[in-house]
Structure formats: C-alpha cells, structure tokens
Design an enzyme around this catalytic site. Structure first.
Site, PDB file in Angstrom:
ATOM      1  CG  ASP A   1      -4.880  -9.898  19.680  1.00 57.12           C
ATOM      2  OD1 ASP A   1      -4.748 -11.139  19.657  1.00 57.12           O
ATOM      3  OD2 ASP A   1      -5.611  -9.316  20.505  1.00 57.12           O
TER       4      ASP A   1
ATOM      5  CD  GLU B   1      -4.396 -15.832  18.710  1.00 64.34           C
ATOM      6  OE1 GLU B   1      -4.912 -15.490  19.795  1.00 64.34           O
ATOM      7  OE2 GLU B   1      -3.916 -16.971  18.520  1.00 64.34           O
TER       8      GLU B   1
ATOM      9  CG  ASP C   1      -2.612 -11.283  23.312  1.00 63.09           C
ATOM     10  OD1 ASP C   1      -3.166 -12.260  22.804  1.00 63.09           O
ATOM     11  OD2 ASP C   1      -2.967 -10.111  23.083  1.00 63.09           O
TER      12      ASP C   1
ATOM     13  CG  ASP D   1      -7.989  -6.641  21.909  1.00 69.18           C
ATOM     14  OD1 ASP D   1      -8.321  -7.810  21.635  1.00 69.18           O
ATOM     15  OD2 ASP D   1      -8.731  -5.855  22.550  1.00 69.18           O
TER      16      ASP D   1
ATOM     17  CG  HIS E   1       3.018 -11.902 -20.405  1.00 72.57           C
ATOM     18  ND1 HIS E   1       3.846 -12.260 -21.453  1.00 72.57           N
ATOM     19  CD2 HIS E   1       3.815 -11.821 -19.310  1.00 72.57           C
ATOM     20  CE1 HIS E   1       5.085 -12.388 -21.022  1.00 72.57           C
ATOM     21  NE2 HIS E   1       5.100 -12.127 -19.725  1.00 72.57           N
TER      22      HIS E   1
ATOM     23  CD  GLU F   1       8.719 -11.421 -13.840  1.00 75.26           C
ATOM     24  OE1 GLU F   1       8.796 -11.472 -12.595  1.00 75.26           O
ATOM     25  OE2 GLU F   1       8.426 -12.405 -14.549  1.00 75.26           O
TER      26      GLU F   1
END
Length: 388
Positions: free
Chosen positions: A11, A52, A77, A126, A192, A268
């Site tokens: 949520d 969401e 929801d 929620d 690098h 890596e």
C-alpha cells in the site's frame, strides 16, 4: 520452481495527494499467512499512485530476496495498480510507466499474480505506510520496531538504528536539477579503473581473483579524482567491496577529504567458471551456457549462483539504501559494469536486454538523478573526457 509461495500485500499513501508520502509492504508465507518480511519508506512529496507503486516494488523485492523462484500473490487495494500490472488497463500517465516497468523486472511475470482486496484486508501494509509517513513528518526514515520472524530478516531501505540518516542537503552545483523539480538525489556512477584483465576484455566478477588496479588504472583513478574535485559537487563516496573499486574510490575520496562507505550490493556479478576468460574462450568452452545467458536475464554463467535477475534485486536494494541515507545529496557510487548498467537501465525503465546495448569504459562517469515523486533522470552516460 521451488514450490514456495508468498503473499505480498502493499500500500502507499499521500497526505495531500500530492503531499508527504510513504509506502508499506509485507510478505506472508503462502501456507501459514505469517508475516516474514516488512518494508516501508517515507518518499517525500508524491502522489498516492506513486507511493502505491513504490510499495509494490518494495514488496516484490522483499519476496525475491527470500526466494527468487517463488510464486507470489500480490494483493493490493489499489484497483489502478492491480489492473495495470495485470495488463488489463493501459498505463497512460508518464509518471507511472517507469515504476510499472521497474516492478515488472523484479520477478518474471509468470511467477506473479495480482488481485484486488478491500482496504480493510490490507491493514498491515496500510499501517506501515502510515508509520513511514509519520517518521517522515518527524524528520527521519522508518525503522522496523522488531523483526517479524526470527529466521527471516526484515527487508527494506533502512539503515541500522545506530547510524542516523544525514539531514537532506541540496547539491551545490554541477548536476543540479531545475528548482521546480525539487531537490533530487544524484548518483555519480564511476566505473573502476583498469586492471590487468580489462584491456583483454576478460570476465572479471565477484567470484574471481579480485585483481588490483594496474598502473594505467591508478592513473585513471587520479584523473577521475581531479575531475570530481574540480566539479565540487560530491558529498559522499560509496563503493563496491571489490579491491579495484575500493582502490578507485579511496583515490577519489582522499582527494575530496572524505571516507569511503562500502556497500556489498554494488559488487560485480559472479561469472563462475567464466572468470578470467575472454568472451571467445567462454564461447568455445561453454557455448550452450553462454547462449542461454545472452538470451535470458534468469540464466546464470556456468557454475555461478547469480543471474542478471538476481543482480538486479541486490543492486536495486543497494540503490534504495543509498537513497534513504543520502536523500538530496550528490553521491559518488564506485562500482562495476553490470551494476552501473543496471542502475541506468532501471532509471530508464528499459528491458533487461538493454544491458547489452551500452558501452561503459574503464573509469567512465555516468549520472542519474532520483526525485521524490518516483521519477529518475539519466543525466550522463560513459563520460571519459577526464581521461583525454
């Protein structure tokens, strides 16, 4: 398939829509219903829909870290997110497209099902979203109160409680964004410098000899340090734990008067039996495995435990940890070809095969900016002007 099944409930909310926003997600064991992982984050100023989608991505990542081969039932929801991710509704809003694309890369589509549930059945997610927003209102990020399981670690973009997040601060110059877009967090991505394996284009991952920088690689690191010092924008340095990245990062950090923070998720890919081989040698010795690897993000190099799908999970988690810690700052991220290309791909919402369509030279610079509304912007790719 392992046969494991997870339920992800996610949520997100925004107090103002748009306004201060956060998300929450839980992963449940599909058989017992027990919560085995939680994730939550305050994401700044954003809409309900962005929050969401962020919750969905976090929930999928948490499930993938527990078992990348599990079946996942996503329950939300948000009718919009469920219908869009199920492919029944078109994604028209430009802010939603990259988030939906990112969610789709976390796990293969065949492993994930989506269903709508009423809000009263989504109380845990929620609750976490509101906890995250409350934390943001108090000027901090959400931290778990307790692990939901003694055996499964809580996941999410959090940091240990004894390491507080720095206060957000705008980048001073250089890769700064227009003021009307807000203050982004900027990743300056530095590959690098060369090692003895680099000019010969040999596979060099996290499962090989961990080579040091060559003389040319040390020179490249010095040139990168000069260029970054001249820009004056970097406010923190984060590095992969591999020797070649640490040496590169330490060279730059010494010039900037900073410390280097190590992030294991930036290492890596493990190339298994291909470590130290050229592409032609790998093709000759392991033709079927190499063909499969080039054709699927789920395929692994011979003898490796990692695929590009696995790498995407850990790089995405590392990205979110850095974003949480250094909100609004410019961070130098020193890493390798595969993680940097993955960060660029995710920022663009590009498919996995986009990894094969980018050039990334030794000691090159890229830059990606991340905004509080969930958007990302690629600002620079494979810049080697400091090496000329």
């Amino acid at each position: 398939m392992t046969g494991r099944r997870f339920i992800v409930e996610a949520d997100g909310g925004s107090r103002g829509n748009p306004g201060p926003a956060g998300y929450g997600a839980v992963v449940r064991d599909g058989d017992t219903g027990q919560i085995i992982a939680e994730a939550a984050e305050y994401i700044g100023h954003a809409t309900n829909n962005v929050a969401e989608y962020k919750g969905l991505i976090a929930g999928l990542r948490a499930a993938a870290e527990l078992d990348p081969d599990a079946r996942v039932d996503v329950r939300m929801d948000s009718k919009l997110v469920v219908e869009q991710m199920s492919g029944r509704w078109k994604i028209k809003h430009p802010d939603m497209r990259p988030l939906a694309a990112e969610a789709a890369t976390v796990l293969p589509r065949a492993q994930v099902d989506y269903s709508w549930i009423p809000r009263e059945r989504n109380k845990d997610a929620d609750r976490l979203a509101n906890e995250a927003m409350d934390a943001g209102k108090a000027g901090r990020q959400w931290e778990p109160k307790a692990r939901p399981s003694a055996t499964a670690p809580v996941t999410g973009p959090t940091v240990p409680a004894d390491e507080p997040l720095p206060a957000p601060a705008a980048p001073r110059a250089g890769w700064a964004a227009p003021a009307d877009l807000g203050t982004p967090t900027t990743f300056v991505l530095l590959r690098h410098g060369e090692t003895p394996l680099t000019p010969e284009k040999r596979f060099s991952g996290s499962g090989g000899s961990d080579p040091a920088l060559s003389e040319k690689g040390r020179w490249q690191a010095e040139r990168a340090a000069e260029a970054l010092a001249a820009r004056g924008t970097v406010q923190a340095v984060v590095s992969s734990p591999m020797l070649r990245t640490r040496q590169t990062a330490e060279t730059v950090a010494a010039r900037l008067g900073m410390d280097v923070r190590i992030e294991d998720g930036l290492r890596e890919l493990d190339f298994g039996a291909w470590e130290g081989l050229t592409f032609a040698e790998a093709q000759e010795q392991y033709p079927d495995d190499l063909t499969a690897w080039l054709g699927s993000a789920k395929a692994k190099p011979t003898g490796s435990t990692e695929s590009f799908t696995t790498l995407t999970h850990r790089v995405g988690t590392a990205r979110d940890k850095i974003l949480a810690r250094y909100s609004g700052k410019t961070v130098l991220v020193v890493s390798h070809v595969s993680p940097i290309k993955t960060l660029v791909r995710l920022a663009l919402g590009a498919p996995p095969d986009a990894l094969y369509r980018m050039e990334l030279s030794a000691a090159s610079l890229c830059a990606v900016q991340y905004y509080a509304d969930g958007n990302a912007s690629l600002r620079l790719l494979n810049d080697t002007s400091h090496l000329r």
